[in-house]
Design an enzyme around this catalytic site. Structure first.
Site, short mmCIF file in Angstrom:
data_model
loop_
_atom_site.label_atom_id
_atom_site.label_comp_id
_atom_site.label_asym_id
_atom_site.label_seq_id
_atom_site.Cartn_x
_atom_site.Cartn_y
_atom_site.Cartn_z
N GLU A 77 9.00 3.80 -9.79
CA GLU A 77 8.41 4.56 -10.89
C GLU A 77 9.19 5.85 -11.13
OE1 GLU A 77 4.45 4.41 -9.28
OE2 GLU A 77 4.45 2.25 -9.70
N GLU A 104 10.51 -3.24 -2.78
CA GLU A 104 9.43 -3.34 -3.76
C GLU A 104 9.98 -3.93 -5.05
OE1 GLU A 104 6.01 -0.43 -2.71
OE2 GLU A 104 7.37 0.57 -4.08
N GLY A 140 1.82 -3.49 -9.01
CA GLY A 140 0.67 -3.30 -9.90
C GLY A 140 0.37 -4.48 -10.80
N GLY A 161 0.09 0.26 -3.02
CA GLY A 161 -0.44 1.14 -4.06
C GLY A 161 -1.93 0.93 -4.23
N GLY A 162 -2.30 0.05 -5.15
CA GLY A 162 -3.70 -0.16 -5.54
C GLY A 162 -4.66 -0.33 -4.38
N SER A 191 1.80 -5.43 -4.91
CA SER A 191 0.56 -6.23 -4.94
C SER A 191 0.13 -6.72 -3.55
CB SER A 191 0.68 -7.40 -5.92
OG SER A 191 0.84 -6.90 -7.24
N HIS A 235 11.16 5.72 -5.31
CA HIS A 235 10.19 4.73 -5.78
C HIS A 235 10.60 4.27 -7.18
CE1 HIS A 235 6.53 2.85 -7.16
NE2 HIS A 235 6.19 2.74 -5.88
N ASN A 271 0.43 4.41 -0.78
CA ASN A 271 1.02 5.31 -1.77
C ASN A 271 -0.03 5.50 -2.87
OD1 ASN A 271 2.46 6.62 -3.75
ND2 ASN A 271 3.82 4.89 -4.20
N TRP A 272 -0.61 6.68 -2.89
CA TRP A 272 -1.71 6.92 -3.84
C TRP A 272 -1.21 7.16 -5.26
CZ3 TRP A 272 -4.98 10.88 -0.51
CH2 TRP A 272 -5.61 10.16 0.52
N LYS A 273 0.08 7.36 -5.42
CA LYS A 273 0.64 7.63 -6.75
C LYS A 273 -0.12 8.82 -7.39
CE LYS A 273 2.20 2.92 -6.91
NZ LYS A 273 2.57 1.73 -7.68
#
Ligand code: 13P
Length: 262
Positions: free
Chosen positions: A106, A176, A182, A240-241, A219, A104, A13-15
């Site tokens: 966010e 999640e 993150g 993500g990251g 993470s 998600h 997920n590149w956000k």
């Protein structure tokens, strides 16, 4: 080892990262790395790109015949209309995108996504033959108040409203925990597995959840993914990251290869 009925899924997920040029460079690098793996040994691989890069990423993947699925990070549930700024299922299908991340944390936190809108979007995705990746997870305060299971039960049951149990195999859930996203604080594997198993139990109470993939996210890194994928009820990862660089994302894919061929 994860269950043989469920294909391992590694999803990035590149956000809100990557211009179209950066996205192209990622696809190029990932394609190079993936050449070394026979296609039948690969897990399912997904990248959820920002809307502006979706079309070009989907096209590049198609041109390179890369076994990677392009996903959107959200969508509107309605077909079309006066909804400034929104993207409909029809628009995603128009550019060949058939997978979408829904709910998600966010989006729940910053953009008013609710259990009700998550349900409407999940229903819309299924109606259009799309694969929804439905995200659930508790806040740190909820975990500390020992409300984790109650939160997950509410989020999953609300997401599943009006969904036919015949469609359960088409759903993907992602657990999640918000405090793990993150932060570098991954949820301990046995606990992540316990919550993923709870999600499956909730599905099994209404139908058959044995074919539904349940991912863990928060993470996930190359150095902790093996242990997570070693759990009985974790069928993959939403990342993500560590999905932003092709090199680290490919290491996660390789962990999926090891589980797929084990
Ligand atoms: P990180 O892997 O950066 O913790 O993000 C997880 C996530 O939110 C994926 O959807």
């Amino acid at each position: 080892m994860a269950n043989a009925k469920r294909q391992i899924l590694i999803a990035g997920n590149w956000k809100m990262y990557k211009t179209t040029a950066e996205a192209q460079a990622f696809v190029e690098a990932l394609a190079q790395s993936m050449q070394s793996v026979p296609q039948n040994a690969l897990p399912q691989v997904i990248v959820a790109a920002p809307f502006t890069a979706l079309s070009s990423v989907a096209q590049a993947i198609k041109d390179k015949k890369l076994p990677v699925i392009t996903a959107a990070q959200t969508m509107e549930s309605k077909e079309e209309g006066a909804y400034t700024g929104e993207i409909s299922p029809k628009m995603l299908l128009d550019i060949g995108v058939k997978t979408v991340v829904i709910g998600h944390s966010e989006r729940r936190q910053y953009y008013n996504e609710t259990d009700t809108s998550v349900n409407a979007k999940t229903l819309a995705a299924l109606k259009h033959g799309m694969t929804p990746i439905v995200c659930v997870g508790e806040l740190l305060s909820e975990r500390e108040a020992k409300q984790t299971d109650a939160v997950i039960e509410r989020q999953v049951n609300e997401a599943l409203k009006e969904i036919s149990s015949a469609d359960y195999a088409k759903l993907v859930f992602a657990y999640e925990p918000v405090w793990a996203i993150g932060t570098g604080k991954v949820c301990e594997s046995p606990e992540a597995n316990r919550v993923c198993a709870l999600i499956r139990t909730l599905l099994n109470q209404k139908g058959d959840g044995e074919r539904t993939r349940v991912l863990y996210g928060g993470s996930v890194k190359p150095d902790n993914i093996d242990e997570l994928l070693g759990q009985s009820d974790i069928d993959g990862a939403l990342v993500g990251g560590a999905s932003l660089e092709a090199e680290s994302f490919f290491k996660l894919v390789e962990a999926g290869v090891a589980k797929t061929t084990a």
